[in-house]
Design a protein around this motif. Structure first.
Motif, PDB file in Angstrom:
ATOM      1  N   TYR A 288      12.764  50.866 -43.173  1.00 15.55           N
ATOM      2  CA  TYR A 288      13.349  50.270 -41.965  1.00 15.55           C
ATOM      3  C   TYR A 288      14.843  50.004 -42.137  1.00 15.55           C
TER       4      TYR A 288
ATOM      5  N   GLN B  64       9.364  44.682 -39.969  1.00 19.88           N
ATOM      6  CA  GLN B  64      10.257  45.589 -39.244  1.00 19.88           C
ATOM      7  C   GLN B  64      11.328  44.813 -38.485  1.00 19.88           C
TER       8      GLN B  64
ATOM      9  N   GLU C  41      15.425  44.653 -39.098  1.00 16.15           N
ATOM     10  CA  GLU C  41      16.320  45.019 -37.993  1.00 16.15           C
ATOM     11  C   GLU C  41      17.337  43.906 -37.738  1.00 16.15           C
TER      12      GLU C  41
END
Length: 454
Positions: free
Chosen positions: A339, A375, A379
């Protein structure tokens, strides 16, 4: 005038001129050639809709073999083109032979202009329909590819994940119903898509339905479709999700959220592999691979009387339990790195790395939101990053503290609300597990939650 393109092949130049004059008012493009040997050098033969082909080109020969030869050559180059055979020597067996070789029709010289035009127009409409069908098939194929595209990859090599994937590979080639369970955010839909990708239905559609987002009043319409006028807003016929998934895979997510009434309707469709649209009596057969998923304890729900046992047996031929991220320790840093690279590219950020202390923080965190939480955490860290190294302070992780417990409850209602909230937090929102911990039924838990939400 039809927007078609016609090619006339005949060694009689007077006949070619006559046909060109007749057809120029009917079709946009009319071309002629007097020597069939030119067929081999035509580079744009596939742009023609219809070929009018003479059957005899040599003087004194009327067997039709020359025409049949060139018919085969044309069909080799453009199998879908419409070819109408022309001859001054009519014979039923010759006509039948030409049709077997792929000709669309057969006309005799001299012809009646009206009959000739009717024959050509019929051939043109057939060709046009075939083109439309081919275009629809291509669009359908492209649409299926788009629908089946999945940006989520199965990342990791932990023992727990490998056991799941091994089971997926064994089950995928069969058409048995599969129930996928696991906590929120573990990737149940990703596993469902992997089952579809490895199945014999991989070139068909994968249709996913969030059962928790469908109201009871729209359940039948959404899943089984409706006819025009079946209810106030039914302005046209509409296929439901079962029909849309025909020949492919149907994924019913959050199946534990269905009421007993809707469970009965779903059971009937699964048992019979048929559906009936709302407002219709027509029985429509459906061929689907059924995959269901839930984060609920369906066995406990059956015990509590809020989930049908016969429905559970139908959807649970094979049970796949997706492990939580905390049981996939080896995968946490692999997923974090995946990610990290994804969002560096997405947000056009400079390359950054996660330092050892931050990695330790990620490894020791419980990840109640599982892969989805990881995730979003990565981010957010990439978006807010300023240097080229991500430190522990760059990762904002939930401390999972119940703020409500900081205040001393003064009433039984307040204490009950706090206990329910704590149980839900402990089990990551799994109502069945929370109800079991509290010693009440799932329906009772729902009723109490609704009371506190007023």
């Amino acid at each position: 005038m039809q927007d078609g393109k016609i090619l006339v092949i005949d060694d009689n130049k007077s006949l070619l001129s006559a046909l060109e004059i007749l057809l120029q008012f009917e079709f946009k493009t009319v071309n002629t050639i007097s020597n069939p040997n030119q067929i081999s050098s035509l580079r744009n033969l596939d742009t023609y809709d219809i070929v009018l082909l003479d059957m005899n080109f040599s003087a004194g020969v009327n067997t039709g073999n020359e025409g049949l030869f060139w018919l085969r050559e044309i069909k080799k180059k453009v199998p879908s083109i419409s070819v109408i055979m022309m001859t001054a020597y009519g014979a039923v067996d010759l006509a039948v032979k030409a049709l077997k070789e792929g000709a669309s029709d057969f006309i005799l010289k001299p012809w009646n202009n009206d009959k000739l035009l009717a024959t050509i127009n019929s051939a043109y409409l057939l060709r046009k329909s075939q083109n439309e069908v081919q275009e629809l098939k291509q669009k359908e194929s492209s649409l299926k590819q788009v629908i089946n595209q999945d940006g989520n990859l199965i990342i990791g090599n932990s023992k727990a994940l490998m056991m799941v994937l091994n089971l997926v590979r064994k089950v995928a080639k069969t058409d048995v119903n599969v129930l996928i369970t696991g906590e929120n955010g573990t990737g149940k839909e990703v596993i469902a898509r992997e089952l579809h990708r490895l199945s014999s239905r991989q070139n068909e559609v994968f249709i996913g339905v969030d059962m928790g987002s469908i109201s009871e009043t729209l359940f039948e319409s959404e899943l089984f479709g409706h006819t025009k006028g079946a209810f106030t807003d039914a302005k046209e016929d509409r296929a439901g999700k079962f029909e849309a998934a025909n020949k492919g895979s149907l994924f019913l997510d959050e199946i534990g959220n269905l009421s007993l009434q809707t469970q009965a309707k779903l059971l009937s469709a699964i048992q019979n592999r048929t559906i009936v649209r709302v407002g219709s009596n027509k029985v429509i057969p459906v061929d689907i691979r059924l995959i269901c998923a839930t984060n609920c304890n369906l066995d406990q729900m059956v015990t509590d009387g809020i989930f049908r046992e016969d429905l559970l047996y139908r959807i649970n031929t094979i049970h796949i339990e997706v492990p939580p991220l905390r049981d996939r320790e080896n995968d946490i840093l692999i997923l974090a790195d995946f990610y990290l690279k994804k969002y560096i590219s997405k947000y056009n950020k400079p390359a950054v790395r996660i330092n050892n202390a931050a990695q330790e923080k990620l490894l020791t965190y419980a990840w109640p939101g599982n892969v989805r939480e990881l995730q979003h955490t990565i981010e957010r860290a990439v978006i807010l990053s300023e240097g080229n190294v991500l430190k522990p302070t760059d990762f904002l992780l939930s401390k999972n503290t119940d703020l409500a417990l900081s205040a001393k409850p003064e009433t039984l209602d307040e204490m009950e609300r706090i206990m329910i909230q704590k149980a839900l937090d402990t089990h990551q929102g799994n109502h069945s597990a929370a109800a079991s911990q509290l010693g009440i039924s799932r329906q009772t838990l729902y009723n109490k939650i609704k009371k506190f939400e007023r």
